[in-house]
Scaffold this motif. Structure first.
Motif, PDB file in Angstrom:
ATOM      1  N   ASP A   9       0.833  -1.214   0.000  1.00 33.43           N
ATOM      2  CA  ASP A   9       0.000   0.000   0.000  1.00 33.43           C
ATOM      3  C   ASP A   9       0.865   1.260   0.000  1.00 33.43           C
ATOM      4  N   HIS A  10       1.955   1.224   0.744  1.00 37.41           N
ATOM      5  CA  HIS A  10       2.856   2.379   0.800  1.00 37.41           C
ATOM      6  C   HIS A  10       3.453   2.643  -0.576  1.00 37.41           C
ATOM      7  N   TYR A  11       3.938   1.578  -1.223  1.00 37.63           N
ATOM      8  CA  TYR A  11       4.548   1.750  -2.543  1.00 37.63           C
ATOM      9  C   TYR A  11       3.526   2.197  -3.592  1.00 37.63           C
ATOM     10  N   ALA A  12       2.307   1.729  -3.469  1.00 35.75           N
ATOM     11  CA  ALA A  12       1.246   2.169  -4.383  1.00 35.75           C
ATOM     12  C   ALA A  12       0.970   3.659  -4.169  1.00 35.75           C
ATOM     13  N   TYR A  27      -5.700  14.008  -2.657  1.00 42.57           N
ATOM     14  CA  TYR A  27      -5.307  13.064  -1.599  1.00 42.57           C
ATOM     15  C   TYR A  27      -6.488  12.159  -1.244  1.00 42.57           C
ATOM     16  N   GLU A  28      -7.661  12.738  -1.235  1.00 43.32           N
ATOM     17  CA  GLU A  28      -8.853  11.963  -0.897  1.00 43.32           C
ATOM     18  C   GLU A  28      -9.073  10.841  -1.917  1.00 43.32           C
ATOM     19  N   GLU A  33      -8.724   5.114  -3.387  1.00 47.53           N
ATOM     20  CA  GLU A  33      -8.233   4.055  -4.272  1.00 47.53           C
ATOM     21  C   GLU A  33      -7.430   3.011  -3.505  1.00 47.53           C
ATOM     22  N   LEU A  34      -6.684   3.474  -2.507  1.00 49.68           N
ATOM     23  CA  LEU A  34      -5.853   2.563  -1.715  1.00 49.68           C
ATOM     24  C   LEU A  34      -6.657   1.861  -0.625  1.00 49.68           C
ATOM     25  N   GLY A  35      -7.838   2.373  -0.343  1.00 51.71           N
ATOM     26  CA  GLY A  35      -8.654   1.791   0.711  1.00 51.71           C
ATOM     27  C   GLY A  35      -8.207   2.185   2.109  1.00 51.71           C
ATOM     28  N   VAL A  36      -7.616   3.384   2.215  1.00 49.86           N
ATOM     29  CA  VAL A  36      -7.192   3.890   3.524  1.00 49.86           C
ATOM     30  C   VAL A  36      -7.845   5.242   3.762  1.00 49.86           C
ATOM     31  N   LEU A  41      -2.951   8.534   4.876  1.00 46.75           N
ATOM     32  CA  LEU A  41      -2.084   8.967   3.790  1.00 46.75           C
ATOM     33  C   LEU A  41      -1.225  10.159   4.229  1.00 46.75           C
ATOM     34  N   TYR A  42      -1.843  11.118   4.902  1.00 45.28           N
ATOM     35  CA  TYR A  42      -1.092  12.273   5.411  1.00 45.28           C
ATOM     36  C   TYR A  42      -0.047  11.835   6.436  1.00 45.28           C
ATOM     37  N   ASN A  43      -0.389  10.878   7.291  1.00 45.89           N
ATOM     38  CA  ASN A  43       0.576  10.369   8.273  1.00 45.89           C
ATOM     39  C   ASN A  43       1.753   9.685   7.581  1.00 45.89           C
ATOM     40  N   TRP A  44       1.462   8.905   6.545  1.00 46.83           N
ATOM     41  CA  TRP A  44       2.548   8.267   5.798  1.00 46.83           C
ATOM     42  C   TRP A  44       3.485   9.322   5.219  1.00 46.83           C
TER      43      TRP A  44
END
Length: 131
Positions: A9-12, A27-28, A33-36, A41-44
């Protein structure tokens, strides 16, 4: 939370975020799309490991275009009078280094004075022996 390793998921997410203008997605939309959750996503994005891999992906994606970019820089420098870009171009070509400041050490000048005095004594001795 600090990531210890990146998963699929991170690499995607990195692949999508590294696209110019995020591939036209928000970002939304990427999070959906990633299901998170978008906050995930902002934390990553704030995570050091994620950031490092994100930057690597940007470099990998743009490496083929670097010759074009460097070829275009002089025209922009001349057109815009952009001194910062000129400095960057010179640094990239190892034609400009950072300024190094040298400070004067009074103990060193004492050593120089002592050397000069010894040289003067040597000159006097060599003049007196040559007569």
């Amino acid at each position: 939370m600090t990531l210890k390793q990146l998963g699929p998921d991170h690499y995607a997410a990195i692949a999508m975020l590294a696209l110019p203008k995020r591939g036209g997605k928000t970002y939304e939309e990427i999070a959906e799309e990633l299901g998170v959750h978008v906050n995930t996503l902002y934390n990553w994005r704030r995570d050091e490991l994620f950031q490092r891999e994100y930057k690597r992906e940007i470099v990998r994606a743009s490496a083929d275009r670097l010759p074009e970019i460097f070829a275009a820089i002089p025209a922009h420098i001349i057109k815009d009078g952009n001194a910062a870009l000129f400095k960057t171009l010179l640094q990239a070509n190892d034609m400009l280094t950072d300024r190094v400041e040298v400070s004067h050490n009074s103990e060193e000048s004492k050593d120089i004075d002592a050397i000069k005095a010894r040289l003067a004594e040597f000159r006097k001795r060599s003049e007196s022996t040559s007569d």
